[in-house]
Write an enzyme that holds these catalytic residues in place. Structure first.
Site, PDB file in Angstrom:
ATOM      1  N   GLY A   1      41.813  62.358 -36.572  1.00  0.00           N
ATOM      2  CA  GLY A   1      41.809  63.090 -37.846  1.00  0.00           C
ATOM      3  C   GLY A   1      42.401  64.461 -37.548  1.00  0.00           C
TER       4      GLY A   1
ATOM      5  N   VAL B 195      39.267  69.838 -40.348  1.00  0.00           N
ATOM      6  CA  VAL B 195      38.281  69.953 -39.265  1.00  0.00           C
ATOM      7  C   VAL B 195      38.906  69.572 -37.919  1.00  0.00           C
ATOM      8  CG1 VAL B 195      36.060  69.124 -38.386  1.00  0.00           C
ATOM      9  CG2 VAL B 195      36.346  69.550 -40.836  1.00  0.00           C
ATOM     10  N   GLY B 196      39.672  68.489 -37.892  1.00  0.00           N
ATOM     11  CA  GLY B 196      40.276  68.034 -36.632  1.00  0.00           C
ATOM     12  C   GLY B 196      41.189  69.097 -36.031  1.00  0.00           C
TER      13      GLY B 196
ATOM     14  N   ASP C  31      46.262  60.799 -36.143  1.00  0.00           N
ATOM     15  CA  ASP C  31      46.053  60.661 -37.586  1.00  0.00           C
ATOM     16  C   ASP C  31      46.802  59.420 -38.067  1.00  0.00           C
ATOM     17  OD1 ASP C  31      44.914  62.978 -39.722  1.00  0.00           O
ATOM     18  OD2 ASP C  31      46.147  61.416 -40.647  1.00  0.00           O
TER      19      ASP C  31
ATOM     20  N   ARG D 225      33.875  65.923 -48.678  1.00  0.00           N
ATOM     21  CA  ARG D 225      33.338  65.942 -50.043  1.00  0.00           C
ATOM     22  C   ARG D 225      34.033  66.990 -50.907  1.00  0.00           C
ATOM     23  NH1 ARG D 225      27.259  68.438 -49.733  1.00  0.00           N
ATOM     24  NH2 ARG D 225      27.563  69.837 -47.970  1.00  0.00           N
TER      25      ARG D 225
ATOM     26  N   ARG E  42      27.062  64.479 -49.141  1.00  0.00           N
ATOM     27  CA  ARG E  42      27.707  63.853 -47.973  1.00  0.00           C
ATOM     28  C   ARG E  42      27.512  62.334 -48.020  1.00  0.00           C
ATOM     29  NH1 ARG E  42      25.139  68.597 -46.066  1.00  0.00           N
ATOM     30  NH2 ARG E  42      26.507  70.054 -44.983  1.00  0.00           N
TER      31      ARG E  42
ATOM     32  N   ASP F 187      24.844  73.645 -38.288  1.00  0.00           N
ATOM     33  CA  ASP F 187      23.767  74.109 -39.177  1.00  0.00           C
ATOM     34  C   ASP F 187      22.987  75.269 -38.534  1.00  0.00           C
ATOM     35  OD1 ASP F 187      24.558  72.106 -40.906  1.00  0.00           O
ATOM     36  OD2 ASP F 187      23.165  70.643 -40.067  1.00  0.00           O
TER      37      ASP F 187
ATOM     38  N   ARG G  37      24.950  78.375 -39.023  1.00  0.00           N
ATOM     39  CA  ARG G  37      24.797  78.858 -40.405  1.00  0.00           C
ATOM     40  C   ARG G  37      23.418  79.504 -40.594  1.00  0.00           C
ATOM     41  NH1 ARG G  37      27.855  73.637 -43.183  1.00  0.00           N
ATOM     42  NH2 ARG G  37      29.932  74.554 -43.060  1.00  0.00           N
TER      43      ARG G  37
ATOM     44  N   HIS H  89      21.511  66.023 -41.180  1.00  0.00           N
ATOM     45  CA  HIS H  89      22.597  66.918 -41.591  1.00  0.00           C
ATOM     46  C   HIS H  89      22.876  66.637 -43.078  1.00  0.00           C
ATOM     47  CE1 HIS H  89      26.229  69.262 -41.386  1.00  0.00           C
ATOM     48  NE2 HIS H  89      26.984  68.237 -41.713  1.00  0.00           N
TER      49      HIS H  89
END
Ligand code: NAI
Length: 308
Positions: free
Chosen positions: A7, A11-12, A32, A82, A88, A148, A151, A175
Site C-alpha cells: 500500500g 499511510v504506506g 501497490d 474511512r 473503522r 493511540d 494521541r 483500536h
C-alpha cells in the site's frame, strides 16, 4: 534489514518516509496495485535522500512480490481508509480480502517475515492474518496502540500545558472509537501521576478526545490521518530491526492474558528481533478490567463477520 510496505497510499508512503529518515533499514520496498504508483512514490522519496541525509534505498513495484523477497518486516497498509462519519468496522468487507491475499504473497517470498498489520478494522485484520497465514503468533503484530498512545500523550500535554517529552502514557484494548482504553491511572508527568494535576473533568476530556482522535482527523481531512500512523509504524519497525526491546502496546493474539483467548487486542508487549517477544500483564483497576472485557466483546462481534 529489508522492509516491505504494502500500500503506497497516504499511510504506506508515510511509513516508508519515516523508516528511511531514521536510517536504520537497508531497503524499503513499496508495493501497490495501482500501476506505477509505488514506483512513483519510491522515486519521489528517493529524491529526498540527499536533502534529508539518509542512505536507505526505497524501491517500488506494481504487485511483483519477488522484489520483496528476504524482508525481515512487512507492513500491510493496503485497503481503503474511512471517510468522515464512517467507523473503522465498516471497512471489513473490502479490506479482509485484500489483507488475506497480501499476507499470503508476502509469506511466499519471505517465509521468516514479521508482519505488521495497519489496515482497518485493525484488530480484526490482525486476527484474520493469524487465522489464515500459519505464522507463529509472535510474528503477527497489529499497529494501533502505538498511535493511540501518541494521541493520548498529545492530549495530556495539551491539558497539562506541558512539553510532550514530560509525558508518558499508554492506550490498550481495541483500536476503535468506543473500545479504546487510555490508561489515565498510569499516565505520568515526569513520574508523577497526571491524576495529581488534572481535575476529573479534564481527565475525562483527555480520555474522550483520545478515543475519537482518528475520527476528529478524518472529519478535518476528509480521509484518515497518515503522519502519526506512519511514525508509529516506524517506531515498531525500528524496535524489531534494531532489537530495541521497547515496550509498546500492540494488537496481539491473546491466550489467556488479560482474561481473553482467541482474539487480537491491544496489550503492552516487548518488541524485538523476534517480533512480539513477550506480553506484559500490568495490574488494571476493576473499572479498567470491565472496560477491557467490553472492548473485547465488541471486537469479537466484528470478528464474527469474517468469512474464515
Ligand atoms: P490510501 O487509500 O491512501 O492507500 C491505500 C493503498 O492501498 C492505495 O494506494 C491502494 O491502491 C492500495 N491497495 C489496495 N489494494 C491493494 C492490494 N491488493 N495490493 C496492494 N495495494 C493495494 O489509504 P491510507 O490512508 O493509506 O489507509 C490505508 C489503511 O490503513 C486503511 O485501511 C486505514 O483505515 C488504515 N489506517 C490504520 C491506522 C492504524 O492505526 N491501524 C491508522 C491510519 C489508517
Amino acid at each position: 534489514m529489508k522492509v516491505t510496505v504494502v500500500g503506497a497510499g497516504a499511510v504506506g508512503a508515510s511509513c516508508a518516509e519515516y523508516i528511511a529518515m531514521k536510517n536504520f533499514a537497508s531497503e524499503v520496498v513499496l508495493v501497490d496495485i495501482k500501476e506505477g504508483f509505488a514506483e512513483g512514490k519510491a522515486m519521489d522519496l528517493m529524491q529526498t535522500a540527499s536533502l534529508n541525509g539518509f542512505d536507505t534505498k526505497i524501491t517500488g513495484t506494481t504487485g511483483d512480490y519477488s522484489k520483496t523477497a528476504g524482508s525481515k518486516v512487512a507492513v500491510i497498509t493496503s485497503g481503503i481508509p474511512r471517510k468522515p462519519g464512517m467507523t473503522r468496522e465498516e471497512l471489513i468487507g473490502i479490506n479482509a480480502g485484500i489483507v488475506k491475499e497480501v499476507a499470503a504473497n508476502l509469506i511466499k517470498h519471505s517465509p521468516e517475515v514479521i508482519i505488521i498489520v495497519v489496515s482497518n478494522p485493525m484488530d480484526t485484520m490482525t486476527y484474520l492474518v493469524h487465522k489464515t497465514s500459519g505464522l507463529p503468533k509472535n510474528r503477527i503484530i497489529g499497529m494501533g496502540g502505538a498511535l493511540d498512545s501518541a494521541r493520548f500523550k498529545y492530549r495530556l500535554a495539551e491539558a497539562l500545558d506541558a512539553p510532550i517529552s514530560d509525558i508518558d502514557g499508554m492506550v490498550i484494548a481495541a483500536h476503535s472509537d468506543t473500545g479504546m482504553l487510555p490508561l489515565i491511572s498510569k499516565a505520568t508527568r515526569c513520574g508523577v501521576p497526571v491524576t495529581e494535576f488534572l481535575s476529573e473533568e479534564k481527565q475525562n476530556y483527555v480520555i474522550e478526545e483520545t478515543k475519537v482522535g482518528g475520527a476528529t482527523l478524518t472529519k478535518l481531512l476528509g480521509t484518515s490521518a497518515w503522519y502519526a500512523p506512519g511514525a508509529a509504524v516506524s517506531v515498531l519497525v525500528q524496535s524489531i530491526l534494531c532489537d530495541q526491546k521497547k515496550m509498546i502496546p500492540c494488537s496481539l493474539l491473546l491466550d489467556g492474558e488479560y482474561g481473553q483467548k482467541d482474539i487480537c487486542l491491544g496489550v503492552p508487549a516487548i518488541i524485538g528481533a523476534n517480533g512480539a517477544e513477550k506480553i506484559i500483564e500490568i495490574p488494571l483497576t476493576d473499572a479498567e478490567k470491565a472496560k477491557f472485557a467490553t472492548s473485547a466483546d465488541a471486537v469479537r462481534t466484528v470478528n464474527g463477520d469474517l468469512k474464515l
